[in-house]
Design a protein around this motif. Structure first.
Motif, short mmCIF file in Angstrom:
data_model
loop_
_atom_site.label_atom_id
_atom_site.label_comp_id
_atom_site.label_asym_id
_atom_site.label_seq_id
_atom_site.Cartn_x
_atom_site.Cartn_y
_atom_site.Cartn_z
N TYR A 1 116.31 62.20 72.18
CA TYR A 1 115.42 63.19 72.50
C TYR A 1 115.51 64.52 71.47
CZ TYR A 1 115.02 61.31 77.26
OH TYR A 1 114.77 60.33 78.14
N LYS A 2 116.00 64.12 70.48
CA LYS A 2 116.36 65.25 69.45
C LYS A 2 115.06 66.01 68.89
CE LYS A 2 120.08 65.79 66.04
NZ LYS A 2 120.54 65.42 64.89
N CYS A 96 113.72 72.20 82.97
CA CYS A 96 113.24 73.55 82.19
C CYS A 96 112.96 73.19 80.75
CB CYS A 96 114.71 74.33 81.86
SG CYS A 96 114.41 75.82 81.28
N LEU A 97 111.60 73.95 80.32
CA LEU A 97 111.01 73.69 78.96
C LEU A 97 112.06 73.84 77.88
CD1 LEU A 97 107.59 75.11 79.98
CD2 LEU A 97 108.08 72.92 79.58
N SER A 98 113.02 74.77 78.20
CA SER A 98 114.08 74.94 77.12
C SER A 98 115.21 74.06 76.97
CB SER A 98 114.37 76.58 77.33
OG SER A 98 113.62 77.32 77.34
N LEU A 102 116.20 67.03 80.50
CA LEU A 102 117.54 67.10 81.39
C LEU A 102 116.92 67.50 82.87
CD1 LEU A 102 120.48 66.61 81.58
CD2 LEU A 102 120.77 68.89 81.00
N TYR A 103 117.34 66.76 83.77
CA TYR A 103 117.06 67.25 85.09
C TYR A 103 118.38 67.09 86.03
CZ TYR A 103 112.26 66.23 83.45
OH TYR A 103 111.16 66.37 82.62
N HIS A 158 120.68 64.26 85.10
CA HIS A 158 120.13 63.01 84.31
C HIS A 158 118.96 63.47 83.24
CE1 HIS A 158 117.41 63.28 87.57
NE2 HIS A 158 116.49 62.81 86.99
N TRP A 159 119.04 62.28 82.30
CA TRP A 159 117.97 62.41 81.18
C TRP A 159 116.94 61.70 81.44
CZ3 TRP A 159 118.58 65.99 77.41
CH2 TRP A 159 119.87 66.38 77.07
N MET A 160 115.86 62.07 81.14
CA MET A 160 114.50 61.33 81.61
C MET A 160 113.47 61.73 80.67
SD MET A 160 112.76 60.80 85.30
CE MET A 160 113.13 62.43 85.58
N HIS A 161 112.68 60.96 79.74
CA HIS A 161 111.69 61.63 78.77
C HIS A 161 110.53 62.36 79.79
CE1 HIS A 161 109.11 62.08 75.72
NE2 HIS A 161 109.73 61.68 74.91
N PRO A 162 110.51 63.77 79.14
CA PRO A 162 109.48 64.59 80.07
C PRO A 162 108.17 63.99 79.98
CG PRO A 162 110.54 65.78 77.85
CD PRO A 162 110.91 64.27 78.23
N GLU A 163 107.66 63.39 78.95
CA GLU A 163 106.34 62.71 78.82
C GLU A 163 106.32 61.57 79.84
OE1 GLU A 163 105.44 62.81 74.63
OE2 GLU A 163 105.70 65.07 74.94
#
Ligand code: ZN
Length: 170
Positions: A1-2, A96-98, A102-103, A158-163
């Motif tokens: 996600y870098k 968060c957009l910043s 991450l959720y 947890h991580w999830m691709h925002p798109e």
């Protein structure tokens, strides 16, 4: 996600670990042309990023201005927002957009009263419940340099691709 963490014209939101996200924003003394332009930019960026809330420090500006657009509500700007009443508690997932990707679950007050000024400098107050109340609490935290990861239940992070997700980001 870098690549999501790069700040550029296409992704203008400030990301962690930029120190501006940890600073306290200053009250707006007068809503002038600069503030009006900033509000327009915040509304544009929030919409483009499919966000439901944004705080001025997320564009690198330490002013107490937030924009919110919870589902079913027209986008709204609040200048010098102050939560004057809080009631109840509720847990739900936030992003968060910043902190793209991450959720996690955050406990917030269920109902709030928020007071502030609109973009014309007129005093406004709203009673909010549920998601809109959550968004305002998340954005007002940004004005204090507080991020959702400070309050999150770490077991739910947890991580999830925002798109690839329909989850709301603020
Ligand atoms: Zn945020």
């Amino acid at each position: 996600y870098k690549y999501l963490y790069v700040r550029n014209a296409e992704r203008p939101v400030v990301k962690i670990p930029d120190p501006v996200l940890r600073q306290v924003a200053s009250p707006v003394t007068k809503v002038g042309a600069g503030e009006s332009k900033l509000i327009d930019e915040m509304l544009r960026v929030m919409k483009k990023a499919n966000g439901i809330g944004l705080a001025a420090p997320q564009l690198g500006v330490l002013k107490r201005i937030i924009t919110i657009a919870p589902h079913g509500m027209p986008p709204l700007a609040l200048v010098n927002p102050k939560i004057t009443e809080r009631e109840g508690s509720t847990i739900a997932q936030e992003g968060c957009l910043s902190i793209p990707g991450l959720y996690g679950d955050v406990e917030r007050n269920l109902k709030i009263v928020v007071e502030g000024f609109d973009r014309r400098g007129k005093a406004i107050a709203f009673e909010m419940e549920g998601m809109p109340a959550r968004v305002v609490q998340h954005e007002v935290d940004h004005l204090e340099g507080v991020l959702f990861i400070d309050k999150v239940d770490v077991a739910t992070l947890h991580w999830m691709h925002p798109e690839s997700s329909d989850d709301d980001v603020e």
